[in-house]
Design a protein around this motif. Structure first.
Motif, mmCIF file in Angstrom:
data_model
loop_
_atom_site.group_PDB
_atom_site.id
_atom_site.type_symbol
_atom_site.label_atom_id
_atom_site.label_comp_id
_atom_site.label_asym_id
_atom_site.label_seq_id
_atom_site.Cartn_x
_atom_site.Cartn_y
_atom_site.Cartn_z
ATOM 1 N N ASP A 79 0.809 -1.221 0.000
ATOM 2 C CA ASP A 79 0.000 0.000 0.000
ATOM 3 C C ASP A 79 0.838 1.265 0.000
ATOM 4 O O ASP A 79 0.387 2.304 -0.501
ATOM 5 C CB ASP A 79 -0.928 0.008 1.213
ATOM 6 N N GLU A 135 6.212 -0.078 -10.271
ATOM 7 C CA GLU A 135 4.779 -0.258 -10.117
ATOM 8 C C GLU A 135 4.160 -0.733 -11.433
ATOM 9 O O GLU A 135 3.348 -1.662 -11.457
ATOM 10 C CB GLU A 135 4.187 1.088 -9.692
ATOM 11 N N MET A 165 0.585 -2.913 -11.466
ATOM 12 C CA MET A 165 -0.207 -2.163 -10.499
ATOM 13 C C MET A 165 -0.705 -0.863 -11.118
ATOM 14 O O MET A 165 -0.081 -0.314 -12.031
ATOM 15 C CB MET A 165 0.624 -1.870 -9.244
ATOM 16 N N SER A 166 -1.808 -0.359 -10.608
ATOM 17 C CA SER A 166 -2.353 0.909 -11.085
ATOM 18 C C SER A 166 -1.401 2.054 -10.750
ATOM 19 O O SER A 166 -0.716 2.026 -9.713
ATOM 20 C CB SER A 166 -3.713 1.183 -10.454
ATOM 21 N N ASN A 198 0.159 5.269 -9.305
ATOM 22 C CA ASN A 198 0.009 5.971 -8.029
ATOM 23 C C ASN A 198 -0.709 5.146 -6.960
ATOM 24 O O ASN A 198 -1.228 5.699 -5.985
ATOM 25 C CB ASN A 198 -0.717 7.311 -8.208
ATOM 26 N N SER A 199 -0.740 3.824 -7.135
ATOM 27 C CA SER A 199 -1.370 2.992 -6.099
ATOM 28 C C SER A 199 -0.478 2.864 -4.869
ATOM 29 O O SER A 199 -0.982 2.663 -3.758
ATOM 30 C CB SER A 199 -1.715 1.613 -6.654
ATOM 31 N N LYS A 249 1.418 4.550 -2.131
ATOM 32 C CA LYS A 249 1.421 5.865 -1.514
ATOM 33 C C LYS A 249 2.721 6.109 -0.745
ATOM 34 O O LYS A 249 3.538 5.198 -0.558
ATOM 35 C CB LYS A 249 0.211 6.014 -0.589
ATOM 36 N N ARG A 265 0.964 10.828 -4.660
ATOM 37 C CA ARG A 265 1.288 9.674 -3.812
ATOM 38 C C ARG A 265 1.363 10.035 -2.331
ATOM 39 O O ARG A 265 1.244 9.149 -1.478
ATOM 40 C CB ARG A 265 2.641 9.078 -4.229
#
Length: 290
Positions: free
Chosen positions: A86, A110, A115-116, A118-119, A121, A145
Motif C-alpha cells: 500500500d 509499479e 499495479m495501477s 500511483n497505487s 502511496k 502519492r
C-alpha cells in the motif's frame, strides 16, 4: 484507508510480523531501516518480499525503506513494489523534491508489477535533519502519492549534537516541540494526514495517553507505535466518541437545512463555518459502513 495507528515491525522478524497482523493496527510499517542491522538488510529485504501478497486484509501494508542517500533505496524498492503493497515510508526526507524523486523511482516498478499508477502511496518522516525542517512548506501542492507526514526527534537530536531532547521532567524541549508544530502545519498546508511521532517508553502508559490526547486536540489524526500494547491506546485517543459523531452530524444537517446562514445555534451554542468544516472532516474520517 484509516490512519490512526501506524505500528512499526522489524522486517527481519517473521514472528513479530505474524503477531502484528492480529493486533488491529490500521497500518503496519515493515521496517528495513533502523530496526535492521546493516549486515542483515539484504536477508530482511528478501524475506519481506515474500510477505507482500494481494490477499484481502483489514490493515494497510507500508514499508519503511532506507534513506535516499543510503545507496540501498533502489534495492529496497525492487524487493517490495508488488501487488499487496500500500505504501512506502521515506525516512530523512528533506522536502517535496524527495517525494517527487521517490515517486519517479516507484513508477516504473509499479508499472512492471501490473499495479495501477500511483497505487503505492508515500508517508514521509519530515523533520530528521535541519534542512528538512526548513523545507516543511515544500510538500504543497502534495504529490498524488503523498498521504501523510510525521516527525521525529531522535535523529534530529543527533544532528544537532543535543545531549537529550527532553528536560528533567521528560517533556520535549523547545526545538523539538517547534518541529512537531511545524510538521502539523506543513501537513495541513499540503492537505495530507498529520501523524504524531512515537513514544519510545511503551511502559509509560500515562505519558503516552496524555501526549496522544494532546496530539488529537491539536489536529494530528494518528500516531506511530513501536509496541503492540500502544495500538488500543492510540485508537481510544484518535477515534471520535459517539457524542462527538452525533454532534458533527447535527452541525452538518443544520447547515444543510439552512444553507443561506453563516451561523447556527445548537443547544445554546453558536456554530459557524469553521465548525462546519471540522464536523465534515470528522465524519469523512469514519470507516465506511459498506
Amino acid at each position: 484507508m484509516r490512519m490512526r495507528s501506524w505500528l512499526f515491525v522489524p522486517a527481519d522478524s517473521e514472528r513479530k510480523f505474524a503477531k502484528a497482523q492480529g493486533i488491529g493496527a490500521d497500518v503496519l510499517i515493515l521496517d528495513l531501516e533502523d530496526s535492521v542491522a546493516a549486515d542483515h538488510k539484504a536477508a530482511a529485504r528478501d524475506g519481506l518480499s515474500g510477505w507482500i501478497t494481494p490477499e484481502p486484509r483489514d490493515w494497510a501494508f507500508f514499508v519503511r525503506i532506507n534513506p535516499l542517500d543510503s545507496g540501498l533505496t533502489q534495492d529496497d524498492l525492487r524487493a517490495v513494489i508488488r501487488p499487496g503493497l500500500d505504501g512506502i515510508v521515506l525516512p530523512k526526507a528533506n522536502g517535496g523534491a524527495d517525494v517527487a524523486h521517490l515517486a519517479d523511482m516507484i513508477a516504473p516498478l509499479e508499472q512492471a508489477a501490473g499495479m495501477s499508477a500511483n497505487s503505492v502511496k508515500i508517508m514521509v518522516i519530515a523533520t530528521e535533519t535541519p534542512a528538512a525542517v526548513f523545507a516543511l512548506g515544500s510538500y504543497a501542492p502534495a504529490h498524488p502519492r503523498l498521504v501523510a507526514m510525521t516527525w521525529g526527534a531522535e535523529d534530529l537530536a543527533a544532528e544537532l549534537g543535543a545531549t537529550s531532547n527532553r528536560d528533567e521532567n521528560g517533556i520535549l524541549t523547545t526545538p523539538y516541540r517547534m518541529v512537531r508544530d511545524l510538521c502539523l502545519l506543513g501537513a495541513a498546508h499540503a492537505g495530507v494526514a498529520a501523524i504524531e511521532t512515537l513514544h519510545a517508553d511503551f511502559r509509560d502508559t500515562d505519558g503516552f495517553q496524555q501526549t496522544g490526547r494532546a496530539a488529537r486536540r491539536d489536529g494530528f489524526v494518528g500516531r506511530l507505535a513501536i509496541h503492540p500494547a500502544q495500538v488500543d491506546v492510540i485508537h481510544a485517543d484518535f477515534t471520535p466518541t459517539d457524542a462527538q459523531i452525533a454532534l458533527a452530524r447535527r452541525v452538518v444537517q443544520a447547515f444543510a437545512d439552512q444553507p443561506d446562514v453563516g451561523t447556527i445555534g445548537i443547544d445554546g451554542k453558536m456554530y459557524d463555518m469553521p465548525h462546519l468544516k471540522q464536523a465534515k472532516r470528522l465524519l469523512a474520517g469514519l470507516p465506511s459502513s459498506g
